[in-house]
Design an enzyme around this catalytic site. Structure first.
Site, PDB file in Angstrom:
ATOM      1  N   LYS A  79       3.477   4.871  -3.462  1.00  0.00           N
ATOM      2  CA  LYS A  79       3.289   3.879  -2.400  1.00  0.00           C
ATOM      3  C   LYS A  79       2.600   4.770  -1.223  1.00  0.00           C
ATOM      4  O   LYS A  79       2.666   5.863  -1.155  1.00  0.00           O
ATOM      5  CB  LYS A  79       4.482   3.293  -1.613  1.00  0.00           C
ATOM      6  CG  LYS A  79       4.424   2.280  -1.028  1.00  0.00           C
ATOM      7  CD  LYS A  79       4.108   1.142  -1.931  1.00  0.00           C
ATOM      8  CE  LYS A  79       4.803  -0.528  -1.718  1.00  0.00           C
ATOM      9  NZ  LYS A  79       5.040  -1.266  -2.713  1.00  0.00           N
TER      10      LYS A  79
HETATM   11  N1  GLU Z   1       2.454  -3.565  -3.427  1.00  0.00           N
HETATM   12  C1  GLU Z   1       2.896  -4.330  -4.773  1.00  0.00           C
HETATM   13  C2  GLU Z   1       4.356  -4.034  -5.050  1.00  0.00           C
HETATM   14  O1  GLU Z   1       5.151  -3.854  -4.283  1.00  0.00           O
HETATM   15  C3  GLU Z   1       1.965  -4.254  -5.904  1.00  0.00           C
HETATM   16  C4  GLU Z   1       1.688  -3.048  -6.332  1.00  0.00           C
HETATM   17  C5  GLU Z   1       0.381  -2.777  -7.385  1.00  0.00           C
HETATM   18  O2  GLU Z   1      -0.089  -3.861  -7.693  1.00  0.00           O
HETATM   19  O3  GLU Z   1      -0.106  -1.585  -7.822  1.00  0.00           O
HETATM   20  O4  GLU Z   1       4.680  -4.142  -6.100  1.00  0.00           O
END
Ligand code: GLU
Length: 421
Positions: free
Chosen positions: A109
Site C-alpha cells: 500500500k
Molecule cells: N485499493 C484497493 C484495495 O484496497 C485495490 C487494490 C488493487 O487493486 O491493487 O483492495
C-alpha cells in the site's frame, strides 16, 4: 519485535487481528514477526510548485509487506490521515486479501499525506507524477504494482503509468492497475469492488434465506466502492434506505430514490444537496435498523461503542478495516445475529480485477466484460465458500476464518521457500 517504525491505531488493529489469528493457528512465536512486519517501507518527500508560486513538500510512503508469492500489489491513498502505520496496516491486509483470493501477490500500500480535494487539477497531476518518480527505483511490473485507493482514481493511475513509461522510454501498461481503458485498463475494474460487494451480499442473503426484494441496505461512503455497491444492490431488488459521504447523510425507511441519487452524484460529485427531508446525523445512520450495512468509507467506524447497537443482519465491509477488534469481540458475543462479510473477502473484487488487468496488460490480450465478471464471481464464490466452511468447522468468526486461510497460504510459502522473501 521490541521496536519498529510502525505505530498508531490502524497498525495496532492489524497487529491485534494477526495475533488473534496466530494464536488460533498456534503459530510459533519465532515465526510471527516474519509474517507480520513489512519487508520494505519507503518514505519520500515530494516537492511541487503550488499555483500561488510557493513550493510545498508532501510526505509519501509505500510499504511492501512480503515478497514470498510474487510482486506486491495494492492501492495508493491520498488522504490527510496517511502515515506509515496506516499504510503498513493496509499493506498487511492486502497480503491476507490476495492470499485468500489465490492471487500470486504479496500485499502493498502507498499514500501521500494530503487532502487531494484542496489541490487544483494541475497540482494534483504534479504531485501524482512526482510521487511515482520518487518510487521508480522501488516498483516495477514484477516488483510492486500500484492501484487506486481512497482519494485517487483512474486519472491518477494514468499519470503514474505515464511517468513510469517516460522513464523507461516505452509504454509500460502493466506498472499500475485501475487505469482508464484508453491507457490499457480493463473493462470492469471501476465497478469491480462495488459489484463484488453486491455479489457477496447476495450470497449472504441466500444463505440466511432473506429474499433480496425484501431486504434493505444502508451504505456509508459514496465513493467508487459505496456508490457502485448501492446501485448494484438496487439492481438486485434491495431497497436502499440510507447513504452517506463526507458531506451529508440521508435516511428514509421507505427507501431513497436510487435513480435520483445517481443523477445527483453525476451532476454534483457528492451527496450534499441531495434532499432536505431525509437528512440524518452521520453517526446515527450506522445504528438504524436494516438488513445490510455496508461501511465503505474509512477505518474504525464500527467500534466498541456502537457495535452493541448495530441493527443489521449482514455487515458487508466495503472499506478496509472498518471494524475494530473490540467491536469484533462484541459482534462475536452477539452470536449468529450479524453475518459478517469481512473486508479481505468483501472488497476483494477490486484487487481481483486488478490482477486480471495486469495479466491482460502482460499478455497484450484483452477480455470482454462478461469474461471479467464471470471470472471475478467464480473467485469470490470460492473464497466465500472456503470462509464460511472454515468458520463453521473451527467455530470461529468469519474474519478469523478468512484471515486464517490467507495467513496459512503465506506461511506455507515462507516455509517452503526459506528466509529470503
Ligand atoms: N485499493 C484497493 C484495495 O484496497 C485495490 C487494490 C488493487 O487493486 O491493487 O483492495
Amino acid at each position: 519485535m521490541s521496536r519498529s517504525i510502525y505505530s498508531g491505531p490502524v497498525f495496532e488493529m492489524a497487529r491485534q487481528q494477526f495475533v488473534r489469528v496466530a494464536d488460533h493457528l498456534q503459530i510459533h512465536e519465532m515465526d510471527r514477526d516474519r509474517l507480520l512486519y513489512p519487508k520494505r517501507a519507503i518514505a519520500v518527500s515530494c516537492p511541487i510548485h503550488r499555483d500561488d508560486g510557493r513550493t510545498e513538500v508532501f510526505q509519501g510512503y509505500r510499504v511492501q509487506h512480503h515478497l514470498t508469492l510474487g510482486p506486491t500489489k495494492g492501492g495508493t491513498r491520498f488522504a490527510p490521515s496517511v502515515d506509515i502505520g496506516e499504510v503498513a496496516a493496509l499493506a498487511i491486509w492486502m497480503s491476507w486479501k490476495c492470499a485468500l483470493a489465490g492471487l500470486p501477490y504479496g500485499g502493498a500500500k502507498g499514500g501521500i499525506t494530503v487532502d487531494p480535494y484542496k489541490l487544483s487539477p494541475r497540482e494534483l497531476e504534479a504531485l501524482s507524477r512526482r510521487y511515482m518518480q520518487e518510487m521508480i527505483p522501488f516498483v516495477g511490473p514484477h516488483t510492486d504494482v500500484m492501484a487506486p485507493d481512497m482519494g485517487t482514481n483512474e486519472q491518477v493511475m494514468a499519470w503514474f503509468m505515464d511517468t513510469y513509461s517516460m522513464y523507461q522510454g516505452q509504454t509500460v501498461n502493466e506498472i499500475v492497475t485501475g487505469k482508464p481503458i484508453s491507457a490499457g485498463g480493463t473493462l470492469g475494474r471501476r465497478e469491480a469492488t462495488g459489484r463484488g460487494v453486491a455479489y457477496l451480499v447476495g450470497r449472504a442473503l441466500e444463505h440466511l434465506g432473506i429474499p433480496a426484494g425484501d431486504a434493505t441496505a444502508i451504505i456509508q461512503g459514496f465513493g467508487n466502492v459505496g456508490s457502485i455497491a448501492a446501485y448494484s444492490l438496487a439492481e438486485r431488488g434491495v431497497k436502499i434506505i440510507g447513504v452517506s459521504d463526507h458531506t451529508a447523510a440521508y435516511y428514509d425507511p421507505a427507501a431513497l430514490d436510487v435513480a435520483e441519487l445517481k443523477g445527483h452524484i453525476t451532476r454534483c460529485g457528492q451527496l450534499a444537496g441531495f434532499s432536505s427531508q431525509s437528512l440524518i446525523e452521520p453517526s446515527e445512520l450506522l445504528v438504524q435498523k436494516c438488513d445490510i450495512l455496508v461501511p465503505a468509507a474509512i477505518e474504525r467506524v464500527i467500534t466498541g461503542e456502537n457495535a452493541t447497537h448495530l441493527k443489521c443482519r449482514i455487515l458487508a465491509e466495503g472499506a478496509n478495516g472498518p471494524t475494530t477488534p473490540e467491536a469484533d469481540s462484541i459482534l462475536h458475543e452477539r452470536g449468529d445475529e450479524i453475518f459478517v462479510l469481512p473486508d479481505i473477502l468483501c472488497n476483494a473484487g477490486g484487487v481481483i480485477v486488478s490482477y486480471f488487468e495486469w495479466v491482460q496488460d502482460l499478455q497484450r490480450l484483452f477480455w470482454e466484460e462478461a469474461e471479467v465478471f464471470d471470472r471475478l464471481y467464480r473467485i469470490l464464490e470460492r473464497s466465500f465458500q472456503q470462509t464460511i466452511t472454515r468458520a463453521r468447522r473451527e467455530r470461529i468468526p468469519h474474519r478469523m476464518a478468512a484471515m486464517a486461510i490467507g495467513v496459512n497460504v503465506v506461511q506455507s510459502a515462507k516455509r517452503t521457500r526459506g528466509l529470503f522473501p
